[in-house]
Design a protein around this motif. Structure first.
Motif, mmCIF file in Angstrom:
data_model
loop_
_atom_site.group_PDB
_atom_site.id
_atom_site.type_symbol
_atom_site.label_atom_id
_atom_site.label_comp_id
_atom_site.label_asym_id
_atom_site.label_seq_id
_atom_site.Cartn_x
_atom_site.Cartn_y
_atom_site.Cartn_z
ATOM 1 N N ALA A 875 34.585 -70.002 39.986
ATOM 2 C CA ALA A 875 35.744 -70.477 40.722
ATOM 3 C C ALA A 875 36.154 -71.837 40.183
ATOM 4 O O ALA A 875 35.312 -72.657 39.854
ATOM 5 N N ARG A 878 43.039 -74.172 40.805
ATOM 6 C CA ARG A 878 44.029 -73.113 40.798
ATOM 7 C C ARG A 878 44.690 -72.922 39.426
ATOM 8 O O ARG A 878 44.966 -71.812 39.007
ATOM 9 N N PRO A 898 29.882 -71.124 42.527
ATOM 10 C CA PRO A 898 30.612 -69.975 43.071
ATOM 11 C C PRO A 898 31.293 -69.159 41.983
ATOM 12 O O PRO A 898 31.823 -69.693 41.013
ATOM 13 N N ARG A 902 38.225 -63.885 43.060
ATOM 14 C CA ARG A 902 39.624 -63.531 42.891
ATOM 15 C C ARG A 902 39.901 -63.048 41.461
ATOM 16 O O ARG A 902 40.610 -62.084 41.250
ATOM 17 N N GLU A 933 41.403 -54.646 55.579
ATOM 18 C CA GLU A 933 40.493 -55.305 56.522
ATOM 19 C C GLU A 933 39.227 -55.804 55.831
ATOM 20 O O GLU A 933 38.701 -56.860 56.142
ATOM 21 N N THR A 935 38.722 -57.137 53.182
ATOM 22 C CA THR A 935 38.766 -58.349 52.362
ATOM 23 C C THR A 935 38.683 -59.595 53.228
ATOM 24 O O THR A 935 38.850 -60.702 52.749
ATOM 25 N N ARG A 936 38.458 -59.422 54.520
ATOM 26 C CA ARG A 936 38.558 -60.584 55.389
ATOM 27 C C ARG A 936 37.256 -61.318 55.649
ATOM 28 O O ARG A 936 37.243 -62.325 56.328
ATOM 29 N N THR A 937 36.188 -60.803 55.121
ATOM 30 C CA THR A 937 34.947 -61.543 55.257
ATOM 31 C C THR A 937 34.559 -62.081 53.895
ATOM 32 O O THR A 937 34.485 -61.330 52.933
ATOM 33 N N ARG A 938 34.404 -63.360 53.821
ATOM 34 C CA ARG A 938 34.095 -63.958 52.523
ATOM 35 C C ARG A 938 32.962 -64.937 52.659
ATOM 36 O O ARG A 938 32.770 -65.541 53.704
ATOM 37 N N THR A 939 32.265 -65.112 51.571
ATOM 38 C CA THR A 939 31.241 -66.130 51.557
ATOM 39 C C THR A 939 31.693 -67.217 50.608
ATOM 40 O O THR A 939 32.120 -66.931 49.501
ATOM 41 N N VAL A 940 31.659 -68.431 51.093
ATOM 42 C CA VAL A 940 32.040 -69.535 50.232
ATOM 43 C C VAL A 940 30.754 -70.217 49.779
ATOM 44 O O VAL A 940 29.971 -70.673 50.600
ATOM 45 N N VAL A 941 30.554 -70.224 48.496
ATOM 46 C CA VAL A 941 29.313 -70.761 47.960
ATOM 47 C C VAL A 941 29.503 -72.223 47.604
ATOM 48 O O VAL A 941 30.558 -72.621 47.144
ATOM 49 N N LYS A 962 27.409 -70.039 63.667
ATOM 50 C CA LYS A 962 27.889 -70.806 62.521
ATOM 51 C C LYS A 962 28.648 -72.075 62.900
ATOM 52 O O LYS A 962 29.230 -72.732 62.052
ATOM 53 N N ASN B 42 38.192 -75.357 45.253
ATOM 54 C CA ASN B 42 37.469 -74.345 44.486
ATOM 55 C C ASN B 42 36.572 -74.887 43.403
ATOM 56 O O ASN B 42 35.515 -74.362 43.147
ATOM 57 N N HIS B 44 35.149 -77.748 43.316
ATOM 58 C CA HIS B 44 34.168 -78.703 43.814
ATOM 59 C C HIS B 44 34.354 -80.108 43.275
ATOM 60 O O HIS B 44 33.400 -80.793 42.942
ATOM 61 N N THR B 67 34.306 -71.498 65.376
ATOM 62 C CA THR B 67 34.750 -71.685 63.997
ATOM 63 C C THR B 67 35.708 -70.556 63.642
ATOM 64 O O THR B 67 35.356 -69.383 63.795
ATOM 65 N N LEU B 118 41.605 -63.150 61.757
ATOM 66 C CA LEU B 118 40.732 -64.223 61.268
ATOM 67 C C LEU B 118 39.868 -63.702 60.135
ATOM 68 O O LEU B 118 39.661 -62.511 59.990
ATOM 69 N N MET B 119 39.363 -64.643 59.379
ATOM 70 C CA MET B 119 38.428 -64.251 58.329
ATOM 71 C C MET B 119 37.056 -64.733 58.740
ATOM 72 O O MET B 119 36.917 -65.737 59.422
ATOM 73 N N ASN B 120 36.083 -64.017 58.282
ATOM 74 C CA ASN B 120 34.725 -64.428 58.559
ATOM 75 C C ASN B 120 34.210 -65.156 57.317
ATOM 76 O O ASN B 120 33.840 -64.528 56.336
ATOM 77 N N LEU B 121 34.266 -66.465 57.353
ATOM 78 C CA LEU B 121 33.870 -67.225 56.170
ATOM 79 C C LEU B 121 32.449 -67.733 56.327
ATOM 80 O O LEU B 121 32.154 -68.470 57.256
ATOM 81 N N ASP B 122 31.621 -67.305 55.428
ATOM 82 C CA ASP B 122 30.246 -67.776 55.458
ATOM 83 C C ASP B 122 30.190 -68.986 54.532
ATOM 84 O O ASP B 122 30.264 -68.854 53.324
ATOM 85 N N GLN B 123 30.089 -70.154 55.132
ATOM 86 C CA GLN B 123 30.340 -71.356 54.363
ATOM 87 C C GLN B 123 29.404 -72.452 54.827
ATOM 88 O O GLN B 123 29.054 -72.518 56.002
ATOM 89 N N HIS B 125 28.710 -76.251 55.820
ATOM 90 C CA HIS B 125 29.534 -77.348 56.328
ATOM 91 C C HIS B 125 29.098 -78.632 55.673
ATOM 92 O O HIS B 125 27.934 -78.973 55.678
#
Lengths: 1065, 260
Positions: A875, A878, A898, A902, A933, A935-941, A962, B42, B44, B67, B118-123, B125
């Protein structure tokens, strides 16, 4: 034989003693043969020529240096043979004006002879008197163009040495050699044929065929004969070029002798991070595996080691304290073994050059006598060649009499793979991984004890074993032997030369028989292009009805036969046609308006060759059907394949614009006929199979390409579709000229037609069970894709075609996308590999930029030119370009960088996925797949590197919901709201933790199995191996999970956990 | 239950415009104290920190910490539907997977509501600890935007040097160099147009133009911007949102090596 003291070495290890106690590696002893009484038979493998002295009693010139052909091979008993063939002289043809008479021959010969001798560079030191041996008038025809049936005069000029051929050609075309020919427009024929090909054509020797020397025609060289032996072969003989029999490989002459195949691999102790250099880094191990061709079991395995090495069960171990001694012993071993074929992986460009250069550096005397000739050293030469693989620089090394058969070249020639490392090739072809020890730790193993060296030796032996297993699996040697026999070229040229030599050799053989002379084509490639094959516009869709496929069998060859398309039947213009007095019935005008005479006037040579090849293939296929023996089966299958490839390459030869004899009239006409036939087939099918004519439905041709047409008869059962397909094939075949034949081959059911040249279907040849899943043009082998794409597409197709479950396929695709967004995809599946080659610097490319970056980080381990660089896209900003975002997968793993989900979604997955689902989901495909639907759960590393990461502090969040934990509660596991559920959350985390632990130990065991030892450290860092990446990732996840569990603060559980983890890390 | 009513939806829209260049999606952490957002871009390199105090809302209710992960592109689509002087009410159930935005036009009897998934963002903090800064510069936000825009035509990075006399922004590139100097103004009448420098010791740091440019998208939020600099610490660019909170950007300084 040189006796050496067993000086500094006093260990209890075995040393290889040449010519000593062991006859383990020697060839079988020679049976006594008598040239006066016995017939001598051997199978020829390699063939070369040298310039030598006249051998008394042989034909040809009787003085001066003469060319001598040398054939190497082995007898049925497995004895090695060197056969000198004397008296063969090179020649070529020129055209002659009608005014040239027999009386001109003598003076012309003298003039040319004089000119040639004066032309010798550096003066006539050898005292050559006869450069030109004979000039004679021969009647014959030019291969190109039909000029009527009368023979024309040609002069055959025979020369004493091959080097005079180009010289004579040059002199004749640039100088006035003979006054009465001063205005003659010289045309040269067959002057570009090398002497080996010439010899093989004239004596009917095919590649790898059996040669019989009748009694009294041959002489054996012994220690007592006038001519002493020049080679290390067991038997060395002399024979005249016109005094032996070459057997066509049929019947009893069809089998292949037990050639000795020697596969080997070397290991070098490099310095940390620097690729080994022969001037500095020693060779520490050489593993050898020997097998006889056609014998299942390996004949012997051994390994030459520097310093002591613990014994290995399946191989002899020879140890040396001194590297020079080891190299010397190895070379002696090779000479004693006397292999016919050297193999290995990348031996041509790495192992052999390294050995030779190292030996030179260490001044090991006599090391480089690796060929079969007593006085010729093997030397490295660099050459460029043009083959099917593309233009390449090769290192070639001469091993007179032995064939270097590098499996890397074979695999590159025959397979299109994502990566050509030995590891990934084995995975693709043998279906198994091998451990990959990075060259930087080899030195550590070598500097350890005898056990670590044994470890290395086992690894090294495996690398010598695998090329042999590859040969046995892909049967490349068997197939190449057959190809050499079918096309009549030496087996060596199949690896080192291009496609064209094969056609040229066949053309020459047949031209010679039919009295044609092949012009030496010269000239620049013409700019004109001819139109390729046609494609019927596909009616895209997902067909759940069976789709019958009608194929033209051997389309291009049969067009050439049917319409008599050939060099010899070509008429360049209508003026020529009128001049020859040909009527319109005698001439075919092709769809591109080229003219050819019909076979009633003159049967063409190419059609003749093709008929021969097709008939031979048919015969072989019939034999194959009856064959029981698996070895024979493999041979026959290789042969029928060779016939097929050869027949198809004739068309390509006529179209190759930089080729030996391009003829666009032929190739253009062939494709034009092909196009017309496809269209005609479509019309015939759609006209005949209609409700009007009493069939169930109106048939529709949904797609057609080059030589096949896909027909939807709109029937529901496979049986009916096959029935109609067979019927249609027979019906339509009658509308074409023989031997053009339409065949019904298969039914696709179901069939997914995506676009031109892109389709997939389940392939049925019989109604009860499908044969395979057939995919064309779908992202499965493109190398700039990551494996994720290949896997996803593969699974989706499987679900679509085999399970017939379009919904399942869609759901699967969604699941993968969702996993990708949540960072649940293994990094190994996201790796893209590209080769770092020198030329790449013009435009910025991801792998090139990454290589620079890696060099900055760690100059030692940076990739080098020629390495394949794996990378993933991370990642970024942009506006960042893809090449700025490329990163080393290991670095990504270690630093938790990450992934650019995308990029993978949009640039890698979306197009192929949308393509295959468009026929099913329609235009909504993109929205359903890429924005649903899922695509709505994402993990941000959060990366561990990056400019800001040094400053940020992680805030603990509740493991339940969380949300950020308020001040003062940072050490709690859950927030106040989740406190009631703490127990179950703890259970969940613990469960996850246990799962990771299990996973890790499974992976660890997998790697231990792969390395073949359960109680040694895992060294493997194979970047081609998915397990390696998964192991790394799980290890990190486990670390995190351990911290999470610890937050619950249950001392008992934590202690137990940590103790169990400690062992693993 | 979460409910927050903001008198001016335009303010929220401005906040959104100020962050959507840097972030694709973000988690809004709601608690008694207000709404917070903290996320790295993105690559960082920069960090966005938004704090909207609960007092700034007309009505604010947050039963439990919550959240909400949102796709900012989608969110700005929702806010494109609001009028410039609408009020906005944000509502969400405690365990819901959607959030509702209700816009009320002040003068007309028009109420529109939009529900967004909503989105479920595992992030993780992240926070940046408070530090002492060597220089704190206050200047008109428009001026700052202008300087960054002008200088980024020439080069990829801007050097910000601060001394007693004033602050200097400079850049160099292929076509040449550019310098802008601002002296401390003494005109205290118009506070929003003055340049105020609070300096402990001089600093000179280099930053990427691209990111500074993205930060200036927050200009409409406030007339003043505060730059806080210190060696080896990220630059803080802070915009006060009147009566509601603040928006801070953190940007790591460029280290010499990075430039090649």
């Amino acid at each position: 034989m040189n006796k050496r003291k067993s000086d500094e070495y006093t260990g209890h290890f075995k040393k290889y003693k040449p010519n000593g106690t062991t006859v383990l590696y020697q060839r079988p002893p020679i049976l006594h043969i008598d040239p006066a009484k016995d017939t001598f038979i051997f199978q020829e493998l390699e063939l070369d020529n040298y310039v030598g002295n006249v051998y008394p009693g042989m034909p040809g010139p009787q003085s001066g240096p003469v060319p001598i052909i040398r054939m190497f091979g082995i007898t049925k008993e497995g004895n090695s043979v060197c056969c000198h063939v004397h008296g063969f002289s090179p020649y070529f043809y020129i055209n002659l004006p009608t005014t040239f008479s027999n009386g001109d021959l003598g003076p012309f010969k003298d003039k040319l002879n004089e000119a040639l001798i004066n032309d010798i560079r550096g003066g006539n030191r050898d005292g050559i008197t006869d450069a030109v041996l004979i000039v004679e008038i021969i009647k014959g025809k030019n291969l190109v163009e039909y000029h009527g049936d009368d023979d024309e005069p040609f002069a055959k000029i025979t020369l004493s040495q091959h080097k005079f051929v180009p010289a004579a050609k040059r002199l004749l075309s640039t100088q006035i050699i003979y006054q009465s020919l001063s205005n003659h427009n010289f045309q040269f024929f067959e002057s570009n044929v090398d002497i080996e090909t010439r010899f093989m054509v004239d004596t009917n020797i095919l590649g790898c065929c059996w040669i019989e020397l009748p009694p009294k025609t041959w002489y054996e060289r012994t220690d007592f004969s006038a001519h002493s032996k020049t080679s290390r072969c067991q038997i060395e003989v002399d024979v005249a070029w016109d005094n032996f029999i070459s057997h066509a490989p049929e019947g009893e002459w069809g089998d292949v002798a037990q050639f000795r195949i020697h596969s080997f691999d070397i290991e070098c102790a490099g310095r940390k991070g620097i690729f080994p250099e022969p001037k500095i880094d020693p060779i520490i191990q050489i593993a050898n595996v020997i097998q006889l061709h056609g014998v299942k079991e390996v004949m012997a395995r051994n390994i030459f080691c520097l310093k002591s090495c613990a014994p290995i069960g399946h191989a002899e171990v020879y140890c040396y304290e001194d590297e020079s001694k080891m190299l010397e012993a190895w070379a002696q071993f090779v000479r004693e073994l006397d292999p016919d074929i050297f193999t290995g992986y990348n031996i041509n460009n790495f192992d052999f050059p390294y050995l030779l250069e190292r030996a030179k550096h260490l001044k090991v005397q006599n090391f480089d006598f690796l060929g079969r000739l007593l006085n010729v050293r093997s030397q490295i030469k660099e050459t460029t060649t043009q083959t099917k693989i593309g233009k390449r620089m090769y290192k070639t090394i001469n091993f007179e009499g032995r064939v270097p058969y590098d499996m890397l070249l074979v695999i590159k020639r025959d397979f299109k793979l994502r990566s050509y490392t030995l590891n990934s090739v084995c995975q693709e072809i043998l279906g198994e991984q091998k451990e990959d020890v990075h060259y930087s730790i080899i030195t550590d193993l070598q500097n350890g004890d005898e056990q670590t060296r044994r470890r290395l030796a086992v690894y090294c032996l495996k690398d010598a074993d695998l090329p042999l297993r590859l040969i046995n699996t892909v049967l490349s040697f068997t197939n190449d032997v057959e190809m050499a026999r079918v096309t009549g070229v030496p087996i060596t040229s199949l690896l080192t030369k291009g496609e064209q030599v094969k056609v040229v050799a066949q053309l020459l053989r047949h031209a010679r028989e039919a009295g044609y002379f092949m012009p030496a084509h010269q000239g620049t490639p013409a700019q004109e292009q001819y139109e390729g094959a046609t494609v019927i516009e596909p009616a895209r869709g997902y067909y759940t009805d069976p789709i019958a496929t009608l194929d033209f069998s051997s389309l291009y060859p049969s067009i050439m036969i049917a319409h008599n398309l050939c060099y010899t039947t070509l008429i360049k213009s209508t003026i020529m046609k009128d001049k020859l007095g040909l009527t319109n019935d005698q001439v075919t005008s092709t769809p591109v308006n080229s003219l050819f005479v019909k076979s009633s006037v003159r049967p063409g040579l190419l059609p003749h060759i093709l008929q021969h090849l097709l008939a031979a293939r048919k015969k072989t296929k019939a034999l194959l059907k009856d064959a029981k023996d698996p070895v024979l089966k493999a041979v026959l299958n290789g042969r029928q394949l060779a016939y097929k490839i050869s027949a198809n390459s004739v068309y390509g030869f006529t179209g190759a614009q930089v080729g030996k004899l391009p003829c666009l009239e032929i190739s253009g006409s062939v494709t034009a006929y092909g196009r017309a036939m496809i269209e005609q087939t479509k019309q015939e099918v759609e006209q005949h199979y209609t409700i009007q004519n009493g069939y169930e439905t109106d048939a529709k041709v949904i797609y057609g390409d080059t030589d096949s047409v896909m027909v939807n008869f709109k029937v529901k059962t496979l049986e009916r579709s096959m029935e109609l397909g067979k019927e249609a094939a027979e019906l339509i075949s009658t509308k074409f000229i023989s031997p053009i034949k339409l065949e019904f081959e298969k039914v696709y059911y179901p069939y997914l037609l995506i676009n031109k040249k892109r389709y997939a279907g389940l392939y049925f040849t019989k109604p009860d069970k499908y044969d395979k899943m057939d995919c064309k043009g779908i992202e499965t082998v493109r190398r700039d894709n990551c494996t994720l794409v290949v896997d996803v597409i593969g699974t989706c197709l499987q679900k679509l075609l085999i399970d017939r479950d379009p919904d399942g396929a869609v759901n699967y695709a969604k699941l993968v996308i969702s996993d990708l967004l949540q960072n649940n995809i293994d990094i190994s599946q996201l790796v893209i590999t590209k080769e770092l080659s020198k030329e790449d610097y013009a435009a910025k490319q991801a792998h090139v930029e990454l290589a620079k970056k890696m060099k900055k980080r760690d100059p030692g381990n940076a990739p080098k030119i020629g390495d394949r660089i794996p990378y993933v896209i991370t990642a970024g900003n942009r506006n960042a370009k893809a090449f700025e975002k490329a990163e080393d997968p290991i670095y990504v793993l270690e630093n938790n960088i990450p992934i650019d989900a995308r990029y993978y979604l949009e640039n890698q997955l979306s197009k192929p996925l949308v393509r295959i689902f468009q026929p099913i989901l329609g235009d909504n495909a993109e929205s359903i797949l890429l924005r649903g639907e899922h695509t709505r759960t994402r993990t941000v590393v959060t990366s561990k590197v990056g400019a800001l990461s040094a400053f940020t502090q992680k805030k603990e969040t509740c493991l339940g919901c969380k949300s950020v934990l308020p001040k003062g509660y940072e050490n709690e596991a859950v927030c106040a709201h989740c406190k009631p559920k703490e127990a179950s959350i703890f259970q969940q985390e613990l469960c996850h933790h246990r799962m990771l632990e299990d996973r890790f130990s499974e992976l660890f065991t997998e790697c231990q199995r792969c390395q073949g030892s359960l109680h040694e450290e895992i060294l493997c860092t194979s970047r081609d191996c998915p397990i390696f990446y998964i192991r790394k990732k799980v290890q990190m996840e486990l670390d995190n999970s351990k911290k999470k569990v610890a937050r619950f603060g249950d001392p008992l559980a934590v202690e137990e956990d940590e103790s169990s983890n400690q062992d693993i890390f | 239950m979460f409910e927050a009513r903001l008198a001016s939806s335009a303010t929220f829209k401005k906040v959104l415009d100020a962050i959507k260049d840097l972030l694709n999606e973000a988690s809004f952490d709601c608690s008694d104290a207000g709404i917070q957002l903290q996320a790295m871009d993105n690559s960082h390199v920069s960090l966005v920190s938004l704090n909207l105090k609960s007092d700034g809302f007309e009505k604010y209710r947050c039963d439990r910490n919550l959240t909400m992960g949102m796709n900012l592109a989608s969110l700005s689509k929702v806010f494109r539907c609001s009028g410039s002087d609408d009020t906005v009410t944000i509502k969400a159930q405690d365990d819901a997977d959607t959030v509702t935005f209700m816009f009320e036009a002040k003068k007309q009897e028009k109420i529109s509501d939009y529900e967004m998934k909503l989105m479920n963002l595992d992030q993780e903090h992240l926070g940046i600890p408070e530090t002492e800064f060597s220089c704190i510069i206050k200047l008109p936000s428009g001026e700052f935007a202008r300087i960054v825009r002008d200088l980024s035509q020439f080069g990829e990075s801007i050097v910000i040097s601060c001394t007693k006399e004033g602050v200097k922004f400079s850049t160099q590139g292929d076509i040449g160099t550019g310098n802008v100097k601002l002296a401390q103004t003494n005109n205290f009448d118009k506070e929003d147009q003055s340049v105020i420098i609070d300096m402990q010791e001089p600093v000179s740091l280099t930053f990427s133009c691209e990111y500074l440019n993205s930060f200036t998208k927050a200009t409409p939020l406030s007339n003043q911007v505060t730059l806080s600099l210190c060696d080896n610490v990220p630059l803080v660019v802070e915009y006060q949102i009147p009566d509601l909170g603040h928006l801070k950007y953190y940007l790591a300084p460029k280290i010499e090596e990075d430039e090649n």
